[in-house]
Design a protein around this motif. Structure first.
Motif, PDB file in Angstrom:
ATOM      1  N   GLN A 271      14.230   7.083   6.161  1.00 13.12           N
ATOM      2  CA  GLN A 271      14.335   7.922   7.372  1.00 13.12           C
ATOM      3  C   GLN A 271      13.025   8.666   7.658  1.00 13.12           C
ATOM      4  OE1 GLN A 271      17.196   7.811   5.240  1.00 13.12           O
ATOM      5  NE2 GLN A 271      17.651   6.210   6.758  1.00 13.12           N
ATOM      6  N   GLU A 272      11.928   8.166   7.129  1.00 14.67           N
ATOM      7  CA  GLU A 272      10.600   8.712   7.478  1.00 14.67           C
ATOM      8  C   GLU A 272       9.583   7.625   7.143  1.00 14.67           C
ATOM      9  OE1 GLU A 272      10.103  12.173   5.047  1.00 14.67           O
ATOM     10  OE2 GLU A 272      10.194  11.063   3.176  1.00 14.67           O
TER      11      GLU A 272
ATOM     12  N   PHE B 195      -2.315   8.071   9.010  1.00 17.66           N
ATOM     13  CA  PHE B 195      -1.551   6.892   9.441  1.00 17.66           C
ATOM     14  C   PHE B 195      -1.475   5.872   8.305  1.00 17.66           C
ATOM     15  CE2 PHE B 195      -5.238   4.150  10.195  1.00 17.66           C
ATOM     16  CZ  PHE B 195      -6.272   5.078  10.356  1.00 17.66           C
ATOM     17  N   ASN B 196      -1.030   4.647   8.629  1.00 15.05           N
ATOM     18  CA  ASN B 196      -0.864   3.643   7.560  1.00 15.05           C
ATOM     19  C   ASN B 196      -1.287   2.275   8.080  1.00 15.05           C
ATOM     20  OD1 ASN B 196       1.245   2.615   9.139  1.00 15.05           O
ATOM     21  ND2 ASN B 196       2.694   4.066   8.227  1.00 15.05           N
TER      22      ASN B 196
ATOM     23  N   THR C  41       0.847  -1.214   0.000  1.00 13.70           N
ATOM     24  CA  THR C  41       0.000   0.000   0.000  1.00 13.70           C
ATOM     25  C   THR C  41       0.877   1.256   0.000  1.00 13.70           C
ATOM     26  OG1 THR C  41      -0.159  -0.252   2.413  1.00 13.70           O
ATOM     27  CG2 THR C  41      -2.046  -1.003   1.106  1.00 13.70           C
ATOM     28  N   LYS C  42       1.982   1.234   0.780  1.00 14.06           N
ATOM     29  CA  LYS C  42       2.867   2.414   0.813  1.00 14.06           C
ATOM     30  C   LYS C  42       3.526   2.613  -0.555  1.00 14.06           C
ATOM     31  CE  LYS C  42       4.063   2.197   5.757  1.00 14.06           C
ATOM     32  NZ  LYS C  42       5.034   1.665   6.734  1.00 14.06           N
TER      33      LYS C  42
ATOM     34  N   THR D  51      -4.345  10.355   1.483  1.00 12.57           N
ATOM     35  CA  THR D  51      -3.489  11.536   1.318  1.00 12.57           C
ATOM     36  C   THR D  51      -2.033  11.104   1.459  1.00 12.57           C
ATOM     37  OG1 THR D  51      -5.228  12.848   2.363  1.00 12.57           O
ATOM     38  CG2 THR D  51      -3.036  13.854   2.239  1.00 12.57           C
ATOM     39  N   SER D  52      -1.232  11.402   0.441  1.00  8.68           N
ATOM     40  CA  SER D  52       0.181  11.006   0.488  1.00  8.68           C
ATOM     41  C   SER D  52       0.917  11.902   1.475  1.00  8.68           C
ATOM     42  CB  SER D  52       0.810  11.157  -0.914  1.00  8.68           C
ATOM     43  OG  SER D  52       2.183  10.841  -0.851  1.00  8.68           O
ATOM     44  N   HIS D  53       1.499  11.280   2.522  1.00 11.35           N
ATOM     45  CA  HIS D  53       2.086  12.050   3.640  1.00 11.35           C
ATOM     46  C   HIS D  53       3.341  11.336   4.113  1.00 11.35           C
ATOM     47  CE1 HIS D  53       2.284  12.912   8.077  1.00 11.35           C
ATOM     48  NE2 HIS D  53       2.060  14.135   7.651  1.00 11.35           N
ATOM     49  N   ARG D  54       4.287  12.092   4.628  1.00 13.78           N
ATOM     50  CA  ARG D  54       5.482  11.470   5.221  1.00 13.78           C
ATOM     51  C   ARG D  54       5.622  11.970   6.657  1.00 13.78           C
ATOM     52  NH1 ARG D  54       4.348   9.888   1.055  1.00 13.78           N
ATOM     53  NH2 ARG D  54       5.602   9.453  -0.809  1.00 13.78           N
TER      54      ARG D  54
END
Ligand SMILES: CCC[C@@H]1OC(=O)[C@@H](C)C[C@H](C)CCCCC(=O)CCC[C@@H](CC)/C=C/C=C(\COC)CC[C@@H](O)[C@@H](O)C[C@H](O)CNC1=O
Length: 156
Positions: A107-108, A125-126, A17-18, A41-44
């Motif tokens: 690193q994230e 979240f994921n 999924t990521k 929503t694509s987020h880091r």
């Protein structure tokens, strides 16, 4: 053994999924799934929950390594006693490793599940986070149930 397979399943679903989000979405791009409730929503996140301790990768590696060792120890020691305990441990193991892979590689952590409850926007979240939280809740229920069980016997 079964619980390691569950952890592996969580890791695969989490990483796939990521990967799909990273390959198909711009950063901060948002796709509505259920208006005013659920978006992708694509987020880091360089930190832990709510972005705490952002960038403290060494700390995260150490904590995650401890979480993984403790979980494997508990699976070996207690998973035969209670199936649900084993499932909870497997979910936490999978979730911890899922986010660990992101932290080692980028690193994230990649997040994309974006939920709104009225005006409150829950932190993005994921799948790994979901597995961790469900695993923690499951173990809490098993432990509470056992305590109640023991208490009931004492009262007999
Ligand atoms: C779920 C634990 C967080 C996860 O811990 C991990 O990886 C573990 C294996 C390693 C950490 C370094 C150590 C645990 C920190 C504990 C913590 O942080 C308190 C948690 C409370 C919890 C109640 C049980 C709330 C839950 C919140 C959220 C999840 O709601 C579904 C919001 C997630 C978003 O902020 C998202 O950006 C987070 C990002 O994905 C990185 N995720 C992590 O650091």
């Amino acid at each position: 053994m079964l619980y390691y397979l569950l952890a592996l399943l969580v890791i695969i679903i989490d990483q796939v999924t990521k990967w799909l989000v990273m390959m198909n979405m711009e950063l901060r791009e948002s796709i509505p799934i259920i208006d005013n409730f659920l978006y992708i929503t694509s987020h880091r996140n360089p930190g832990a929950a709510w972005g705490i301790l952002a960038g403290q990768m060494t700390f995260f590696y150490i904590i995650t390594a401890i979480v993984i060792v403790v979980i494997i120890y508990y699976i070996k020691k207690y998973a035969h006693e209670s199936k649900w305990l084993g499932v909870g441990l497997g979910l936490i193991l999978g979730g911890a490793i899922g986010n660990f892979i992101d932290r080692l590689a980028y690193q994230e952590v990649v997040d994309f599940i974006d939920m709104y409850f009225g005006s409150y926007s829950y932190p993005i979240f994921n799948v790994a986070d979901s597995a961790l939280v469900i695993g923690v809740i499951l173990i809490g229920i098993v432990v509470l149930k056992e305590d109640f069980g023991k208490g009931a016997k004492k009262d007999d």
